[in-house]
Design an enzyme around this catalytic site. Sequence first.
Site, short mmCIF file in Angstrom:
data_model
loop_
_atom_site.label_atom_id
_atom_site.label_comp_id
_atom_site.label_asym_id
_atom_site.label_seq_id
_atom_site.Cartn_x
_atom_site.Cartn_y
_atom_site.Cartn_z
N GLY A 123 0.79 -1.23 0.00
CA GLY A 123 0.00 0.00 0.00
C GLY A 123 0.82 1.28 0.00
O GLY A 123 0.31 2.34 0.36
N HIS A 147 8.60 7.89 -1.64
CA HIS A 147 9.68 8.53 -0.88
C HIS A 147 9.56 7.94 0.52
O HIS A 147 8.50 8.09 1.15
CB HIS A 147 9.50 10.05 -0.90
CG HIS A 147 10.55 10.84 -0.15
ND1 HIS A 147 11.24 11.90 -0.71
CD2 HIS A 147 11.00 10.74 1.13
CE1 HIS A 147 12.09 12.41 0.17
NE2 HIS A 147 11.95 11.72 1.31
N HIS A 203 8.96 6.84 4.06
CA HIS A 203 8.31 7.57 5.15
C HIS A 203 7.82 6.58 6.19
O HIS A 203 7.44 5.45 5.87
CB HIS A 203 7.16 8.45 4.66
CG HIS A 203 6.14 7.71 3.84
ND1 HIS A 203 6.34 7.41 2.51
CD2 HIS A 203 4.92 7.21 4.15
CE1 HIS A 203 5.29 6.76 2.04
NE2 HIS A 203 4.41 6.62 3.03
P1 5GP Z 1 1.64 5.47 2.10
O1 5GP Z 1 0.27 5.09 1.62
O2 5GP Z 1 2.57 5.70 0.92
O3 5GP Z 1 2.24 4.60 3.14
O4 5GP Z 1 1.47 6.87 2.83
C1 5GP Z 1 1.35 8.08 2.16
C2 5GP Z 1 0.65 9.03 3.09
O5 5GP Z 1 0.82 10.34 2.60
C3 5GP Z 1 -0.86 8.80 3.21
O6 5GP Z 1 -1.18 8.50 4.56
C4 5GP Z 1 -1.46 10.09 2.73
O7 5GP Z 1 -2.59 10.48 3.46
C5 5GP Z 1 -0.32 11.08 2.88
N1 5GP Z 1 -0.35 12.19 1.94
C6 5GP Z 1 -0.58 12.10 0.59
N2 5GP Z 1 -0.50 13.32 0.03
C7 5GP Z 1 -0.22 14.20 1.05
C8 5GP Z 1 -0.02 15.62 1.08
O8 5GP Z 1 -0.08 16.33 0.07
N3 5GP Z 1 0.25 16.16 2.31
C9 5GP Z 1 0.32 15.40 3.44
N4 5GP Z 1 0.58 16.04 4.59
N5 5GP Z 1 0.14 14.06 3.44
C10 5GP Z 1 -0.13 13.47 2.26
ZN ZN Z 2 11.38 12.43 -2.70
#
Ligand code: 5GP
Ligand code: ZN
Length: 112
Positions: free
Chosen positions: A91, A96, A98
Amino acid sequence: MDCLFCKIIAGEIPSAKVYEDDTVFAFRDIDPQAPVHVLIVPKEHIASAKEINETNSAVVAHIFEVAAKIAKDEGLEDGYRIVNNCGDSAGQTVKHLHFHLMGGREFTWPAG
Ligand code: 5GP
Ligand code: ZN
């Protein structure tokens, strides 16, 4: 580079910053899944946990140090969860590296 989190780190896209130092940036998730939901990222662009190696891994230790500090500052004495989604089937939507720091509610295990 066309990377959302690189743009957030550079201030080109606004974010609710929680913490910053020379190597790490932390900001509130735009779609929080818990009362406290902070994303902690290395300033260096590392695409995912798969790309962690002996050259860049020190920042990961530092991220966990920062996570403990943020958790304390946010009052998460009862505990918190740190999550990394690595790759599409886990997911990961932003390529990048995180770490999600989440707290302020109960969590179940295993995560679905
Ligand atoms: P992943 O799904 O890749 O583990 O987490 C990505 C996270 O980035 C998600 O929880 C999503 O809500 C957050 N996210 C996506 N776009 C933005 C944004 O523009 N600003 C912030 N603060 N969070 C974001
Ligand atoms: Zn990056």
